[in-house]
Structure formats: C-alpha cells, structure tokens
Design a protein around this motif. Structure first.
Motif, PDB file in Angstrom:
ATOM      1  N   GLU A 163      -7.467   6.327  10.486  1.00  0.00           N
ATOM      2  CA  GLU A 163      -7.833   6.224   9.067  1.00  0.00           C
ATOM      3  C   GLU A 163      -6.802   5.386   8.303  1.00  0.00           C
ATOM      4  O   GLU A 163      -7.148   4.568   7.455  1.00  0.00           O
ATOM      5  CB  GLU A 163      -7.986   7.626   8.445  1.00  0.00           C
TER       6      GLU A 163
ATOM      7  N   HIS B  54      -3.669   5.179  -1.648  1.00  0.00           N
ATOM      8  CA  HIS B  54      -4.795   5.525  -0.772  1.00  0.00           C
ATOM      9  C   HIS B  54      -4.519   6.923  -0.242  1.00  0.00           C
ATOM     10  O   HIS B  54      -3.530   7.115   0.460  1.00  0.00           O
ATOM     11  CB  HIS B  54      -4.883   4.591   0.435  1.00  0.00           C
TER      12      HIS B  54
ATOM     13  N   ARG C 198      -4.910   3.018   9.573  1.00  0.00           N
ATOM     14  CA  ARG C 198      -5.094   1.612   9.970  1.00  0.00           C
ATOM     15  C   ARG C 198      -6.259   0.980   9.226  1.00  0.00           C
ATOM     16  O   ARG C 198      -6.194  -0.163   8.794  1.00  0.00           O
ATOM     17  CB  ARG C 198      -5.333   1.508  11.475  1.00  0.00           C
ATOM     18  N   ALA C 199      -7.355   1.756   9.084  1.00  0.00           N
ATOM     19  CA  ALA C 199      -8.538   1.228   8.395  1.00  0.00           C
ATOM     20  C   ALA C 199      -8.202   0.895   6.940  1.00  0.00           C
ATOM     21  O   ALA C 199      -8.582  -0.171   6.427  1.00  0.00           O
ATOM     22  CB  ALA C 199      -9.669   2.251   8.462  1.00  0.00           C
ATOM     23  N   VAL C 200      -7.440   1.767   6.308  1.00  0.00           N
ATOM     24  CA  VAL C 200      -7.078   1.555   4.900  1.00  0.00           C
ATOM     25  C   VAL C 200      -6.207   0.302   4.757  1.00  0.00           C
ATOM     26  O   VAL C 200      -6.416  -0.530   3.874  1.00  0.00           O
ATOM     27  CB  VAL C 200      -6.315   2.809   4.386  1.00  0.00           C
TER      28      VAL C 200
ATOM     29  N   SER D  88      -5.968  -2.248   6.762  1.00  0.00           N
ATOM     30  CA  SER D  88      -6.602  -3.489   7.211  1.00  0.00           C
ATOM     31  C   SER D  88      -7.687  -3.976   6.259  1.00  0.00           C
ATOM     32  O   SER D  88      -8.203  -5.070   6.433  1.00  0.00           O
ATOM     33  CB  SER D  88      -7.191  -3.301   8.610  1.00  0.00           C
ATOM     34  N   LYS D  89      -8.077  -3.140   5.296  1.00  0.00           N
ATOM     35  CA  LYS D  89      -9.163  -3.512   4.380  1.00  0.00           C
ATOM     36  C   LYS D  89      -8.871  -4.781   3.612  1.00  0.00           C
ATOM     37  O   LYS D  89      -7.753  -4.940   3.121  1.00  0.00           O
ATOM     38  CB  LYS D  89      -9.418  -2.367   3.395  1.00  0.00           C
TER      39      LYS D  89
ATOM     40  N   HIS E 147       0.838  -1.203   0.000  1.00  0.00           N
ATOM     41  CA  HIS E 147       0.000   0.000   0.000  1.00  0.00           C
ATOM     42  C   HIS E 147       0.873   1.253   0.000  1.00  0.00           C
ATOM     43  O   HIS E 147       1.919   1.276   0.647  1.00  0.00           O
ATOM     44  CB  HIS E 147      -0.856   0.101   1.274  1.00  0.00           C
TER      45      HIS E 147
END
Ligand code: AP5
Ligand code: MG
Length: 205
Positions: A198, A184, A200-202, A204-205, A104
């Motif tokens: 935010e 991202h 972490r959310a990206v 972990s997707k 990422h």
C-alpha cells in the motif's frame, strides 16, 4: 525522493522504512536508531538522551535537528531519504521545512491495543536495526547474526508514556501535513507485506 513516516510507537515505521528505503535506494534515517547508537557508544549526546528516552519523553528539538542536519549531508542521502520518527513536534517540522522539501508523508494507522502487544514482543538488532516480534521470530539471533535485545523503553510503563507523548506532541503533525497536501494515511494494521504494497502504491502514484 524524500519521505516521512509518521505514526505512534509500534505502528511499524521501522519495519516498513527498511523495505521502502532499500527498494527506492534512499537512506533510512531513524532518529531513534541514531540516539540508541549514541547511547551504546556512551557519547555525551547519548548520555544526555538516555534518561529522557527511558522515561518515554522526547529529546530536545535542537539536539535532534543538529543530528538530522549532519546526517542528510552524507553521501548516501544524494538520492533522497526516508525519515522514520522525525519530525516529532511541530517545531521540528517547521525547522525541516527550512532545510529540505518533502515529497510524501505516510501516516501509519494502528489501533492502540495492537501497539502495546507489538511493542512488548519486540526484539531489536543492535547492529542492523531490524525489528522482530517474538511470536514470529522466537530465535534470539537476527538474520544478520547479531544477538537481539529488548529496548529499555519497551517496558509497559514507559510505552504508556510514549503513547501520551505521541498524542500530545506528534499527532498534531497529521493535521499539519494534511494542510500541506502531503499526507497519505495507510492502514498499518495488516500483514507487513500488505502494508508495504500500500505504501509503494501511494508513493508511485
Ligand atoms: P523511536 O525509536 O523512533 O521509537 P517510536 O517512535 O516509539 O517507534 P518504535 O520504534 O517503537 O515503533 P515503530 O513504529 O518503528 O515500529 P516497529 O517497526 O519497530 O524513538 C525512541 C525514542 O527516541 C523516543 O521515545 C524519543 O525519546 C527519542 N526520539 C526519537 N526520535 C525523536 C525525535 N525526532 N524527537 C525527539 N525525540 C526523539 O514495529 C514494532 C513491532 O511490531 C515489532 O515487533 C514488529 O516486528 C511488529 N510489526 C511491525 N509491523 C507489523 C505488522 N504489519 N503486523 C504485525 N506486527 C508488526
Ligand atoms: Mg522504530
């Protein structure tokens, strides 16, 4: 996991990188911190980089690539790594592709006027690399006990050139990684913990 944090000077790459690297157990690789360590130690590489850094210019690609190649061979990179401030040119990104795949690329977005005030108030730890802002941490010491300092290249004139160099040489990487489906974009103009959540959310997707 292998990550890249992109963003202009003062976007919060270092601040966020420390948190994510710790949480995911991966190495935090800041080419800026590595160069500052070389300058402090007075190595040949550090002495050659000093003038460029203090003018806000980039260090040559071959120097950076040599440093990065050595660094990712070290033991703490086995679980992965997070690049903070690398790559910074299309040539560095192309060379990286030949060295390692990336999962990422996080692009931190912050308005320019905010960048200048963040950088002018920044104080750094020479030992653990932590960054503070005088408005939130007026203490002259780092949480680790070392005395904080202001980076030579955080003077306003140099910061302005760093922003010009970012626009010219590094910003094109946003499109480069978007075209590869790796980019991202995250709003970096929010509370440090909100930005962290935010990211972490990206991831972990
Ligand atoms: P480098 O050290 O990478 O500097 P930079 O990219 O200019 O970025 P900064 O470290 O200034 O900002 P940051 O995004 O890390 O922000 P920070 O978290 O500290 O590179 C320095 C130089 O080395 C370059 O100019 C170049 O010469 C050379 N170099 C390095 N890598 C190279 C490469 N690959 N190729 C060629 N040359 C290279 O935060 C900034 C401030 O804001 C702090 O005070 C912090 O506390 C505060 N802050 C952070 N987040 C927030 C938030 N969410 N809200 C409020 N304040 C915040
Ligand atoms: Mg940094």
């Amino acid at each position: 996991m292998k990550l890249i944090f992109l963003g202009p000077p003062g976007a919060g790459k270092g601040t966020q990188a420390v948190k994510i690297a710790e949480r995911f157990g991966i190495a935090h690789i800041s080419t800026g911190d590595m160069l500052r360590a070389e300058m402090r130690e007075g190595t040949e590489l550090g002495n050659a980089a000093k003038d460029l850094i203090e003018r806000g210019e980039l260090v040559p690609d071959d120097v950076i690539l040599g440093m990065v190649k050595n660094r990712i061979r070290q033991d703490d990179c086995k679980n992965g790594f997070l690049f903070d401030g690398f790559p910074r040119t299309i040539a560095q990104a192309e060379a990286l592709e030949a060295i390692s795949p990336i999962d990422h690329v996080i692009n931190l977005e912050v308005p320019v006027e905010r960048l200048i005030s963040r950088i002018s108030g920044r104080r750094m730890c020479p030992d653990c690399g932590a960054a503070y802002h005088v408005s939130k941490h007026p203490d002259a010491r780092c949480d680790c006990g070392s005395t904080l300092y202001q980076r030579e290249d955080d003077k306003e004139e140099t910061v302005r050139n760093r922003l010009v160099v970012y626009e010219r040489s590094t910003k094109p990487l946003i499109e480069y990684y978007a075209n590869k489906g790796l980019l991202h974009s995250v709003n970096g103009d929010a509370d440090v913990d909100v930005v962290d959540a935010e990211i972490r959310a990206v991831i972990s997707k």
